[in-house]
Scaffold this motif. Structure first.
Motif, short mmCIF file in Angstrom:
data_model
loop_
_atom_site.label_atom_id
_atom_site.label_comp_id
_atom_site.label_asym_id
_atom_site.label_seq_id
_atom_site.Cartn_x
_atom_site.Cartn_y
_atom_site.Cartn_z
N ASP A 204 62.73 -52.40 33.44
CA ASP A 204 63.53 -51.72 32.42
C ASP A 204 63.49 -52.47 31.09
OD1 ASP A 204 64.30 -49.63 34.05
OD2 ASP A 204 66.20 -50.55 34.65
N SER B 74 76.36 -36.77 25.98
CA SER B 74 75.72 -37.75 26.85
C SER B 74 74.79 -38.71 26.13
CB SER B 74 74.93 -37.03 27.95
OG SER B 74 73.78 -36.39 27.42
N SER C 33 69.46 -42.23 27.67
CA SER C 33 70.87 -42.22 28.08
C SER C 33 71.11 -43.03 29.35
CB SER C 33 71.34 -40.78 28.28
OG SER C 33 71.38 -40.07 27.06
N ALA C 34 70.15 -42.97 30.27
CA ALA C 34 70.34 -43.64 31.57
C ALA C 34 70.03 -45.12 31.53
CB ALA C 34 69.45 -42.96 32.62
N VAL C 35 69.07 -45.53 30.68
CA VAL C 35 68.61 -46.92 30.71
C VAL C 35 68.74 -47.61 29.35
CG1 VAL C 35 66.63 -48.45 31.14
CG2 VAL C 35 66.99 -46.43 32.58
N TRP D 88 73.73 -41.72 23.61
CA TRP D 88 74.38 -42.98 23.25
C TRP D 88 74.24 -43.20 21.75
CZ3 TRP D 88 76.02 -47.26 26.71
CH2 TRP D 88 76.23 -46.80 28.03
N ALA E 107 66.66 -38.37 28.39
CA ALA E 107 67.38 -38.70 29.63
C ALA E 107 67.23 -40.19 29.94
CB ALA E 107 66.85 -37.85 30.78
N TRP E 108 66.03 -40.75 29.76
CA TRP E 108 65.82 -42.18 29.97
C TRP E 108 66.63 -43.01 28.96
CZ3 TRP E 108 63.41 -45.53 26.42
CH2 TRP E 108 63.26 -46.85 26.87
#
Length: 469
Positions: A261, A156, A200-202, A158, A197-198
């Motif tokens: 973001d 997961s 990967s998500a943003v 990047w 997690a941030w």
């Protein structure tokens, strides 16, 4: 002979200083030449390797391919897609290793990554899973990737995608988390996992949109500018990080992501002086991968550490690793940490030194000497010493303090063995206990044994006298 006796005597001394001292005491002009016997156990292997008819041309080709390579940032994508990682599969820094021999920082990073991937609900449960053989491990180098420190990459996360426009060859590296309590140093606290997690998500998707909007970013050109502006691309990447942000920020603003973001991402990158390290490393890997698998070549194409073993790979011996126990860096420590808290050397980031940056370019970044416990004079001396074990000078990485001489590049196994000079690496230090994080920064060298081991393999593969490349 009579004419020689009329001239002022000039004594050239190699080896023991007794003769030189005696001549100097009698006012003779003396030039001392540093000399040492080859590394122990290498004498029988040097002859067939140095006699290999392919070696000169093979090394010239390896150098040419390394120096001709160029790296562009062309995309940012999930590691699972780019590197073929499935559930329970993890890449790590250094030569191959299993959980049973993994050092504390690598174990900590794997534990945190397993929680991040949802394979366990706590680091302790992740460790138990690993003990049962539930984690599949492979070196980053085996998938065309590199990872700093523990170097753990999971599906997961990047990764940056770098490409050589002339050949289409690609390399990969994870995104940089910053310093201190971070996964790559073996930390796995809730704050570490929330940041990942941030990312990967943003952060990853935002950077992907920015790179695609901007077009390829010339990483090699940035590296060349960095060396002339005080960075050495291993422990100092401040200039490179800011140049990258300058190139991508307009496209980040126009990406369609929210202003919040974009603002957080820009602040994160701009406040993380090491962000560009994760682009410098795959750029160096691209260059060195271009020089792989050339029969007869004695040039090192990878140096990497997993916290237990230090390994090198050589162009003329394919994908074989030559390993020995990793040494512990010596340097400066954070807070109350001391030498007893440091893990042995770890990380793929020595790929920078292998390509002529990092410790080999310390003369270009004298400020780094203070970080690792040295002086500006030490930095100059280090770079000058590395010329003695390399095959070339990099035409793009020019050192102002050395009259814009190119950095030493292309470590030659035979030169290391003949001189006894070991490559100099500057590096961060991870705590030896899983979960600790960074404890300092310092200097380290490979264990000497890896070079005679590589030489032995090269001797076994040497061509018979008279055969051409």
């Amino acid at each position: 002979m009579t004419e020689l006796l009329r001239r002022e005597p000039h004594v050239i001394s190699a080896g023991l200083s007794l003769l030189a001292d005696a001549a100097q005491e009698q006012a003779a002009r003396v030039t001392r030449v540093d000399w040492a016997p080859p590394m122990a156990g290498s004498e029988d292997d040097l002859v067939p390797v140095l006699s290999d008819q392919r070696r000169t041309r093979a090394n010239a080709l390896a150098v040419q391919r390394m120096l001709n390579a160029r790296a562009q940032l062309v995309d940012v994508v999930p590691a699972g897609r780019a590197l073929g990682l499935g559930a329970g599969e993890f890449l790590h820094a250094g030569p191959p290793i299993g959980w049973d021999r993994a050092a504390g920082p690598l174990r900590g990073a794997l534990m945190g990554a397993a929680v991040l991937e949802g394979l366990a609900d706590s680091p302790e449960a992740a460790a138990a899973l690993a003990e049962r053989g539930g984690l599949a491990l492979a070196p980053c180098h085996s998938r065309g990737a590199v990872g700093p420190m523990a170097g753990v990459i999971s599906a997961s996360m990047w990764v940056f995608v770098l490409e050589d426009p002339a050949t289409g060859r690609r390399s990969y590296c994870s995104l940089n988390e910053g310093l201190g309590q971070v996964l790559r140093y073996g930390a796995f606290s809730p704050a570490v996992l929330e940041r990942l997690a941030w990312m990967s998500a943003v952060l990853g998707p935002l950077l992907a949109a920015a790179v695609r909007g901007h077009g390829p970013v010339d990483v090699t050109a940035i590296l060349a500018q960095m060396v002339q502006m005080g960075d050495e691309a291993h422990n100092r990447n401040r200039t490179g990080t800011l140049m990258l942000l300058r190139d991508l920020l307009p496209s980040m603003v126009e990406s369609g992501f929210s202003s919040a973001d974009v603002s957080r991402a820009a602040a994160f990158i701009g406040g993380n002086d090491h962000f560009f390290l994760n682009l410098a490393m795959p750029a160096c890997k691209l260059a060195l991968d271009a020089a792989r698998a050339i029969p007869g070549a004695t040039m090192v194409v990878a140096m990497a550490r997993n916290g237990t073993d230090f390994g090198i790979q050589v162009s003329g011996t394919g994908d074989a690793w030559f390993t020995a126990p990793a040494l512990t860096p010596q340097g400066l420590f954070l807070g109350s940490y001391g030498p007893e808290d440091a893990s042995p050397d770890i990380g793929d980031s020595a790929i920078t030194e292998t390509a002529g940056l990092g410790g080999f370019a310390m003369a270009a970044a004298p400020a780094i000497a203070r970080l690792v416990g040295g002086t500006a004079a030490d930095a100059l001396a280090t770079t000058r010493r590395m010329y003695e074990i390399t095959l070339a000078e990099h035409p793009l990485y020019q050192v102002p303090a050395l009259e814009f001489r190119g950095t030493p590049a292309g470590i030659d196994v035979t030169l290391v063995v003949r001189t006894g000079i070991l490559p100099q690496i500057n590096t961060g230090m991870a705590g030896k206990v899983a979960g600790t994080g960074q404890v300092g920064a310092g200097l380290v060298t490979p264990p000497a044994e890896v070079f005679p081991a590589a030489l032995r393999a090269l001797a076994g593969a040497a061509s018979a006298p008279g055969l051409s490349f």
